[in-house]
Motif scaffolding. Structure first.
Motif, PDB file in Angstrom:
ATOM      1  N   THR A  24       1.236  -1.216   0.068  1.00 24.60           N
ATOM      2  CA  THR A  24       0.031  -0.064  -0.277  1.00 24.60           C
ATOM      3  C   THR A  24       0.581   1.228  -0.345  1.00 24.60           C
ATOM      4  OG1 THR A  24      -1.646  -1.414   1.641  1.00 24.60           O
ATOM      5  CG2 THR A  24      -1.502   1.353   1.656  1.00 24.60           C
ATOM      6  N   ARG A  25       2.539   1.176   1.064  1.00 21.65           N
ATOM      7  CA  ARG A  25       3.130   2.261   1.280  1.00 21.65           C
ATOM      8  C   ARG A  25       3.376   2.144  -0.143  1.00 21.65           C
ATOM      9  NH1 ARG A  25       6.642   2.216   6.357  1.00 21.65           N
ATOM     10  NH2 ARG A  25       4.109   2.275   7.505  1.00 21.65           N
ATOM     11  N   LEU A  73       1.066   4.436  -2.725  1.00 23.23           N
ATOM     12  CA  LEU A  73       0.700   5.712  -2.195  1.00 23.23           C
ATOM     13  C   LEU A  73       2.072   6.689  -2.386  1.00 23.23           C
ATOM     14  CD1 LEU A  73      -0.722   5.102   1.593  1.00 23.23           C
ATOM     15  CD2 LEU A  73      -1.896   5.784  -1.005  1.00 23.23           C
ATOM     16  N   ILE A  84       1.968   7.452  -6.432  1.00 21.67           N
ATOM     17  CA  ILE A  84       0.701   8.425  -6.903  1.00 21.67           C
ATOM     18  C   ILE A  84       1.222   9.724  -5.900  1.00 21.67           C
ATOM     19  CG2 ILE A  84      -1.328   9.292  -5.521  1.00 21.67           C
ATOM     20  CD1 ILE A  84      -2.214   6.577  -5.164  1.00 21.67           C
ATOM     21  N   VAL A 121      -2.170  -0.161  -4.542  1.00 22.04           N
ATOM     22  CA  VAL A 121      -2.924  -0.001  -3.368  1.00 22.04           C
ATOM     23  C   VAL A 121      -3.856  -0.673  -3.269  1.00 22.04           C
ATOM     24  CG1 VAL A 121      -4.458   1.788  -1.800  1.00 22.04           C
ATOM     25  CG2 VAL A 121      -2.378   2.510  -2.574  1.00 22.04           C
TER      26      VAL A 121
END
Lengths: 152, 101
Positions: free
Chosen positions: A31-32, A35, A38, A148
């Motif tokens: 997930t990190r 992110l 992004i 993510v």
């Protein structure tokens, strides 16, 4: 003895199942990392949006310089953090990342040619330049979002 | 492909249980970090490292090492040759499990 041809066409068997598995997103994405991809797209968007509007802004040169410096200062940290958080990448991720990067460079080049070079005279309303800056980074942001979503 | 030909197509480098599982795991992704693979295979660092080196020496695996502080962060990915070898191996297994039919 004449035998059936091997299942290299992917119609059945282990090979077909391996091919099918490779089309799915792996469970172990980060997930990190998503992110942070992004965040890189966000930084690039900010830089492009400001640079395309520099000519129309009061103190545009200074604002552009500040944004470029901020981008240059932050990007290495975000890029290193992304690399440190790298886990599993779905099949084709590397190719898609390269295409997203090339797309961003291409759109930035076109935008720069239209609104920063003195070679063409074309209107630069903020909504248009912002839209083009957004278009440049959408594939990369989408890639981050896919990491993510796969992680969840 | 005959059963004999399929048997000869089996790749010794791929066929070991750990290497086969490692290649299957990496064939399903672009790349994966060492820790994720280790947990998925439930093997020790030593054992995994040994097999990673063998696959790397065979040209089937690409290893990229970064450091997070002093801790290595290793990314593993199959090479094109590795993916091809794995596919050939699976095709041979597919043929073998048909037996004499």
């Amino acid at each position: 003895m004449e035998r059936r041809p091997p299942t290299t066409d992917g119609s059945a068997g282990l090979l077909a199942r391996a091919d099918l598995t490779a089309q799915r997103s792996p469970r172990d994405t980060s997930t990190r990392e998503g992110l942070l991809v992004i965040a890189i797209a966000g930084l690039a968007f900010s830089l492009l949006a400001v640079i395309f509007q520099m000519g129309r802004l009061e103190w545009g040169g200074l604002i552009g310089l500040g944004t470029a410096l901020l981008f240059s200062a932050l990007l290495p940290f975000v890029a290193v953090a992304r690399r440190r958080n790298e886990r599993a990448h779905p099949r084709g991720y590397g190719r898609r990342l390269a295409v997203a990067g090339a797309w961003a460079v291409l759109v930035a080049g076109v935008g720069g040619f239209l609104w920063r070079s003195d070679l063409v005279e074309i209107a630069a309303p903020a909504w248009l330049t912002t839209l083009v800056a957004l278009a440049a980074v959408v594939p990369m942001a989408g890639l981050g979002l896919s990491l993510v979503r796969a992680a969840r | 492909m005959t059963l004999a030909l399929a048997r000869r197509s089996l790749d010794d480098t791929v066929h070991s249980p750990v290497r086969f599982c490692l290649m299957a795991a990496l064939n399903s992704v672009d790349s994966a970090d060492y820790q994720t693979v280790k947990e998925a295979l439930d093997v020790s660092y030593t054992l995994l490292s040994k097999h990673v080196i063998l696959l790397e020496q065979a040209g089937y695996l690409r290893v990229r090492k970064d450091f997070v502080g002093r801790t290595p962060h290793t990314i593993l990915a199959l090479t094109r040759q590795g993916r091809s070898a794995f596919r050939t191996h699976l095709a041979a297994l597919d043929e073998i499990v048909k037996g004499l039919t």
